[in-house]
Enzyme design. Structure first.
Site, short mmCIF file in Angstrom:
data_model
loop_
_atom_site.label_atom_id
_atom_site.label_comp_id
_atom_site.label_asym_id
_atom_site.label_seq_id
_atom_site.Cartn_x
_atom_site.Cartn_y
_atom_site.Cartn_z
N SER A 265 0.86 -1.18 0.00
CA SER A 265 0.00 0.00 0.00
C SER A 265 0.90 1.23 0.00
CB SER A 265 -0.89 0.00 1.24
OG SER A 265 -0.10 0.33 2.36
N LYS A 266 0.27 2.37 -0.01
CA LYS A 266 1.03 3.62 -0.09
C LYS A 266 2.00 3.80 1.07
CE LYS A 266 -1.67 6.30 -3.23
NZ LYS A 266 -2.88 7.06 -3.37
N ARG A 267 1.68 3.14 2.18
CA ARG A 267 2.59 3.21 3.35
C ARG A 267 4.00 2.74 2.97
NH1 ARG A 267 2.23 -0.48 6.83
NH2 ARG A 267 0.69 -1.70 5.71
#
Ligand code: GLU
Length: 469
Positions: A240-242
């Site tokens: 994910s963007k994390r």
């Protein structure tokens, strides 16, 4: 064997995810290695979430990655009439039926099933009702799913996956407003497009059993299925963007070359022995389902950088230059004049094996992208002292007559070093500062060769004036 036909079928609901790019690449490699056809279908049936901008992002992403597809992109939404036609055909054949149950009745069914500990899968009371006795009321069209037995998905990656048919309900094909559901659209489109191999993310594995029901009801030949394991972040959680960028376009603006990206994405869940660095041609030749890992792949930025650097180093200069210019435009950098672009092209041979990204490459190639008078970085400025001045004073007049070749320049600089009783490095430091204004640069000889005689001499003269005592 008949021709392989595959597709990538993204939903245009945002940016192009790196997982979509990997799925597209796997389809492309499998197909292009077998002389087949690779098609693109935009799954834009969800009108609320689909946008033209997202479709453009997919088209741009495919183009950047060099994943060429055959023919025109197909819009799923535009084929809605054909999807409905198939549902009506099944209805006429008695393989689907009209279900008049209201949402409230379905909810009641589920509530009492739950209370009694039975399966909450809806069993419509309309499945076997004589159509002549149907009311004039809104209905959905449901497929008659097999009530007993099992459905086996012969998956090329996961192996045989068995699903009990009593776990599959009579799926809706047409909603009460007559619009087809997504699951029907996928099957009809795949069939009409002649798709022989469905290669996609394993989040669609469960859909396969339901989709097979439609194939079987229509008497259509099933495609070969290959469901690809997920991509995880470095910590083992779903990417994910994390974890960093998940959008294909971000990788372009980060300055990765498309060939490096393809190589890295190919390794993300697929392997061929111990090979890490390979060309498209090799990947097309080697790619097969047997090399796909059953377990999820982890995104590894270090590995991406490493492969990216290797592809930049191995790249053809003319093609690299075009890619770098596109990168500059994409990253909103100022456009280069034709002259500077040509200079950068000439410099590539001596900078490309030192950069992991195009951004790094441009930094290293800065000497060719700046104009006199150069701004000299602080660290480089330190190189310009009284010793440097006398070195430059000895060297510059001689540069007017020397043959402008690697050997002659090397011999001349060595000779100047000897005259001043210093090593080559002591001469190279101030030359680096003078020619590039930086302390990290390609070799001084390479810079001189790329800059040419007039520009090199002019820069050395500029620096002479800047030497401090
Ligand atoms: N549209 C689906 C997605 O974007 C893919 C469906 C398929 O490949 O069958 O996940």
């Amino acid at each position: 064997m008949s021709q392989v036909v595959t597709r990538i079928a993204p939903s245009p609901t945002g940016y192009m995810h790196i997982g979509t790019a990997r799925t597209a690449l796997f389809n492309w490699l499998y197909t292009r290695g077998r002389g087949g056809q690779f098609l693109l279908r935009i799954e834009d049936t969800d009108r609320e979430r689909s946008t033209p901008e997202a479709t453009d992002a997919i088209l741009r992403g495919m183009e950047w990655l060099g994943l060429d597809y055959d023919g025109e992109a197909v819009s799923q939404f535009e084929r809605a009439d054909r999807h409905a036609e198939v549902a009506h055909h099944l209805l006429n054949e008695g393989k689907a039926y009209k279900c008049f149950s209201t949402p409230e009745e379905i909810q009641e069914f589920r509530d009492s099933a739950r209370a009694e500990g039975r399966s909450t899968l809806f069993q419509s009371p309309w499945r076997d009702v004589d159509p002549n006795t149907h009311p004039d009321a809104p209905y959905v069209v449901r497929i008659k799913s097999p009530e007993t037995g099992v459905t086996v998905i012969h998956d090329q990656v996961q192996g045989d996956v068995t699903i009990k048919n009593d776990q599959l309900d009579d799926m809706v094909l047409l909603r009460s407003d007559g619009t087809p559901v997504y699951m029907l659209a996928v099957v009809v489109d795949d069939y009409d497009m002649g798709i022989t191999h469905v290669i996609r993310g394993d989040d669609h594995l469960n859909n396969a059993a339901r989709q097979m029901m439609i194939y079987n009801a229509m008497g259509w030949k099933l495609p070969v299925y290959a469901h690809l394991p997920l991509i995880l972040g470095e910590d083992g959680k779903k990417l994910s963007k994390r974890h960093g960028a998940t959008s294909v376009e971000d990788y372009q603006t980060m300055g990765y070359p498309a060939a490096g990206m393809r190589n890295y994405l190919a390794r993300l869940g697929w392997s061929h022995g111990d090979d890490e660095f390979f060309t498209d041609e090799q990947a097309k030749e080697w790619f097969d389902f047997g090399g796909i890992n059953k377990s999820a792949a982890r995104f590894d930025f270090k590995k991406l950088q490493n492969l990216s650097g290797q592809h930049i180093a191995a790249g053809d200069d003319a093609a690299l230059l075009q890619e770098i210019l596109a990168y500059r435009e994409k990253s909103d950098m100022a456009p280069l004049s034709d002259e500077m672009a040509a200079g950068l092209g000439r410099a590539l041979y001596c900078v490309k094996d030192r950069a992991k990204t195009f951004g790094e490459l441009i930094d290293i190639a800065r000497f060719i992208l700046v104009q006199r008078p150069l701004e000299i970085e602080e660290k480089a400025q330190k190189q310009l002292n009284s010793v440097s001045r006398s070195i430059l004073e000895t060297l510059t007049p001689q540069l007017h007559n020397v043959t402008w070749s690697r050997e002659a320049l090397e011999a001349l600089i060595n000779q100047v070093a000897e005259t001043h009783e210093v090593g080559f490095g002591k001469v190279a430091g101030p030359l680096r500062a003078a020619l590039a204004g930086q302390s990290v640069t390609p070799s001084v000889i390479d810079m001189m060769l790329v800059l040419g005689r007039d520009e090199s001499v002019a820069r050395l003269n500029d620096a002479k004036a800047q030497c401090h005592d």
